[in-house]
Every structure is written in structure tokens, then in C-alpha cells.
Design an enzyme around this catalytic site. Structure first.
Site, PDB file in Angstrom:
ATOM      1  CG  HIS A   1       6.742  65.486   9.563  1.00  0.00           C
ATOM      2  ND1 HIS A   1       6.034  66.594   9.169  1.00  0.00           N
ATOM      3  CD2 HIS A   1       6.687  64.623   8.521  1.00  0.00           C
ATOM      4  CE1 HIS A   1       5.555  66.415   7.948  1.00  0.00           C
ATOM      5  NE2 HIS A   1       5.953  65.211   7.516  1.00  0.00           N
TER       6      HIS A   1
ATOM      7  CD  GLU B   1       3.511  62.736   6.505  1.00  0.00           C
ATOM      8  OE1 GLU B   1       4.019  63.694   5.883  1.00  0.00           O
ATOM      9  OE2 GLU B   1       4.184  61.861   7.073  1.00  0.00           O
TER      10      GLU B   1
ATOM     11  CD  GLU C   1       6.532  62.915  -0.253  1.00  0.00           C
ATOM     12  OE1 GLU C   1       5.462  63.250   0.284  1.00  0.00           O
ATOM     13  OE2 GLU C   1       7.582  62.737   0.384  1.00  0.00           O
TER      14      GLU C   1
END
Ligand code: MN
Ligand code: MN
Length: 395
Positions: free
Chosen positions: A152, A113, A174
Site C-alpha cells: 500500500h 494497519e 515503522e
């Protein structure tokens, strides 16, 4: 005048006043049937393309404004993936907004990412496979990069925030990340108890139904950066996951400036290289091409790009804020600022090193007689070509 003729004449007048007609010189004619004037105005070079355009190309434009937005208590998220823009096999993008204190749930995913902060401030956290920790506060113009499968989180600070996420696979969604609550929900409580060495009843209230879905949810703005992260005996991650792109000295060009960030100045970004490009009014990103597909995100201004695909194929597209552009590797292209404000956009590549080939430089560094034999241009023109890449040419 027949009713049919009167209708046609009225249409002609409407089209003339709309200022967007499929007419170029003697070619084309006004639209008599249904039309979408705002969209035609946004895409004048599709409606009446330059005479140099020809042949078939895949679609190279998709706007986040055409994506379905997922609204949640803490903000929203929308994506442009291979499903929206089928040519975009290398990279996918997400545009996300978090209200003050709102949290993008703790999660991980298969893809690396990469992110660019568009507005506001956020706190980001991650832990690597050695238990080494990362925490930082990021603001407009900052980047972060989380390697594949690294867990994260993102939490907005006082002002809330909005950012662009880019993933190194066009197939990313997503809506299919590995969420902390999803994992807990699909693990028997006795297993959770056994795993963590705590009683089963500790997990009595974990969110189970869709109503309690976290993903993007409201939260309290956290305290100071230094108090937040638990102390790790393994220490911090060896390569920081954040980068202050605006602190980099820009490359000043005749037509604007560029900041290039890749693994040479941001080692954590080992799979994604990027350039933040600011083109002055009238300026242009010079004609060039790359060894990797280019995924673009337009931040502000108005741009026009022609992509040359060989075999007599070329097509011109228009871009504005919130649009995604794409250029398959090897295809040459330029980006022209057609507005009165600077044109700001990101060029992103799935690679560790930013690379481009400049047409100007190639011509300048090739024997002049050879150039003349191809193009029938005079000696002084060949002599005037730039030996160095211009990146951005002025008006
Ligand atoms: Mn993520
Ligand atoms: Mn390019």
C-alpha cells in the site's frame, strides 16, 4: 536562620506556588530536591494519588511527545511501541505527518494497519493478492485498514495531512517495513531485468544510497481519483479498505457520544476494533472492562483514568492530547473528563468485535439481595442501577 534552613524555606515557597505538591491531607510533604514542575502538573494523580490507589502496576502511559521523531523531506513520523510502553504487547502506534503531495513510500508489513485521519486529506492505494485494486481519498475522521502483508501507499493531497496508524502487534516498528526502494536496492539488476522482462539499463538510476532514501519524501499532489489507478481485469477489492467513521450515527449517551467501528460495520478491519469516544465536561466513561487489551490515543481534552488490577492494586493516570494509554484485558477502568472542553479519544482493541462489560449492568442484572449482602447499600440504591450499559455517564 542557617543557610540550609533558608534553602529549605525557599524550596517550600517555590513548591507552594507551583501548585503541584505530593501532599494529600495529612500525608506527604513538599519536594525539597530536584523537580520537574511541568511534568508534575501533567500527572497530579501520580504525584499525590487518590487514597484508593495502592500497590504496583505497570506503566500505562506514554506520550508521543516523548518519542523520537524521524524528520524527512516530506514530513515526519514517531512511534509508541512495546519499546516505549512495555506493557503494550497487542498493539503499536505511529503518528505521521505528510506535507502537501508528500508520499509515504510504497511498502508492506507483517502487521495489519488500521488508521485514523487526524487532519487534512490523503490518497491511499493498495493491491491485493488477486491483483484487485483499492484507491480512495480520506479526510479527518476517516479510517483505513490494510490486511497483513498487503502492499500500500499513502500520499497527502492539497492540505497535507496527519494521521494515527495502529498495528496489531506491539513489536511493530515503522522503521522495519518492507520498502519498495529497499527491495530494488537489494536485488541484482540482472534479476530485476529478468523478472520484469526489460533491459538491465532500465534500472541504472534506481536510488541506491541512504541520501536517496524515500520512506517519506516530497511529491506532486496527484490528479483526480478516477484517473489515477490502473484498470484491473480483476476489479476492485471485494471489501473496501476505507471507512467514513463520522458518517456513522453516533451512540448518544448521557455523558457524550461514541462511534464504534469493528468488523460488523467495517469488514476489512478483521483484527482491529475501535471506539471513538467524546465525553462532555464533567462526564465519564462508565466503570467497565474488556476481554482484550485496550490501546488508547487521546486526541483532545484532559482525562483521568483509574485502572483496578485486583489483589488490592489500583493506579490513576492523567492523559491529554497526544498521549497513549493502555489497559490490560480484564482490568476494570473508567475515564473521566476533567477539563472544560470535550475529551476525545480512541479505544482500540486487537479483535474483530468491540466488547465491554459494564459494572452498572452487572449489578442491575444480579439479584438485589446478593448485591446488598456484599456492599451494605440500601434497596433504593440497588433499584436505581441501570439495566443497560450507560457507556458514558453525565455529570
Ligand atoms: Mn503501512
Ligand atoms: Mn475501556
Amino acid at each position: 536562620m542557617s543557610q540550609q534552613n533558608a534553602h529549605s524555606v525557599r524550596k517550600e515557597i517555590e513548591n507552594a506556588s507551583s501548585g503541584a505538591q505530593p501532599i494529600r491531607g495529612d500525608l506527604g510533604a513538599s519536594i525539597l530536591g530536584p523537580q520537574n514542575v511541568p511534568l508534575q502538573r501533567e500527572n497530579p494523580d501520580l504525584l499525590a494519588s487518590p487514597w484508593t490507589d495502592n500497590g504496583t502496576l505497570p506503566n500505562l502511559k506514554f506520550s508521543f511527545a516523548n518519542s523520537r521523531n524521524r524528520l524527512l523531506t516530506g514530513g515526519w513520523a514517531r512511534e509508541v511501541t512495546i519499546r516505549e510502553l512495555p506493557i503494550a504487547k497487542d498493539l503499536a502506534g505511529v503518528n505521521m505527518r505528510l506535507k502537501p503531495g508528500a508520499i509515504r513510500e510504497l511498502h508492506w508489513h507483517k502487521e495489519a494497519e488500521w488508521a485514523y485521519m487526524l487532519a487534512g486529506t490523503a490518497r491511499i492505494t493498495a493491491v491485493d493478492d488477486q491483483g484487485r485494486t483499492f484507491i480512495d481519498d480520506v479526510r479527518q475522521g476517516d479510517l483505513w485498514n490494510f490486511p497483513t502483508v498487503t502492499p500500500h501507499s499513502i500520499q497527502a493531497l492539497d492540505d497535507g495531512c496527519e494521521f494515527l496508524l495502529v498495528f496489531d502487534d506491539g513489536n511493530f516498528s515503522e522503521n522495519n517495513t518492507f520498502l519498495l526502494t529497499d527491495l530494488f536496492k537489494h536485488t541484482p539488476r540482472e534479476i530485476l531485468a529478468k523478472n520484469f522482462g526489460v533491459p538491465e539499463k532500465a534500472f541504472a538510476d534506481i536510488p541506491l544510497d541512504v541520501e536517496h532514501e524515500r520512506y517519506i519524501f516530497s511529491g506532486q499532489v496527484p490528479g483526480s481519483l478516477f484517473k489515477e489507478m490502473p484498470k484491473s481485469s480483476a476489479g476492485p477489492v471485494p471489501q473496501t479498505f476505507s471507512h467514513h467513521m463520522m458518517a456513522q450515527e453516533p451512540i448518544i449517551c448521557p455523558g457524550g457520544w461514541v462511534r464504534i467501528t469493528d468488523s460488523t460495520n467495517f469488514p476489512a478491519a478483521s483484527t482491529i476494533a475501535a471506539a471513538l469516544v467524546n465525553i462532555n465536561p464533567g462526564g465519564m466513561r462508565e466503570i467497565h472492562w474488556h476481554p482484550h487489551d485496550e490501546w488508547q490515543y487521546y486526541i483532545s481534552g484532559h482525562g483521568r483514568m483509574t485502572v483496578f488490577a485486583s489483589g488490592e492494586h489500583a493506579r490513576t493516570f492523567n492523559y491529554q492530547a497526544g498521549d497513549v494509554g493502555y489497559v490490560p484485558f480484564s482490568m476494570s477502568h473508567y475515564v473521566e473528563n476533567q477539563g472544560e472542553e470535550p475529551l476525545l479519544y480512541l479505544e482500540i482493541f486487537r479483535t474483530n468485535k468491540f466488547t465491554d462489560f459494564s459494572l452498572n449492568q452487572w449489578m442491575a442484572m444480579t439479584p438485589p439481595e446478593l448485591i446488598q449482602a456484599h456492599l451494605n447499600v440500601d434497596k433504593s440504591t440497588v433499584a436505581a442501577l441501570h439495566k443497560d450499559k450507560q457507556i458514558l455517564v453525565g455529570s
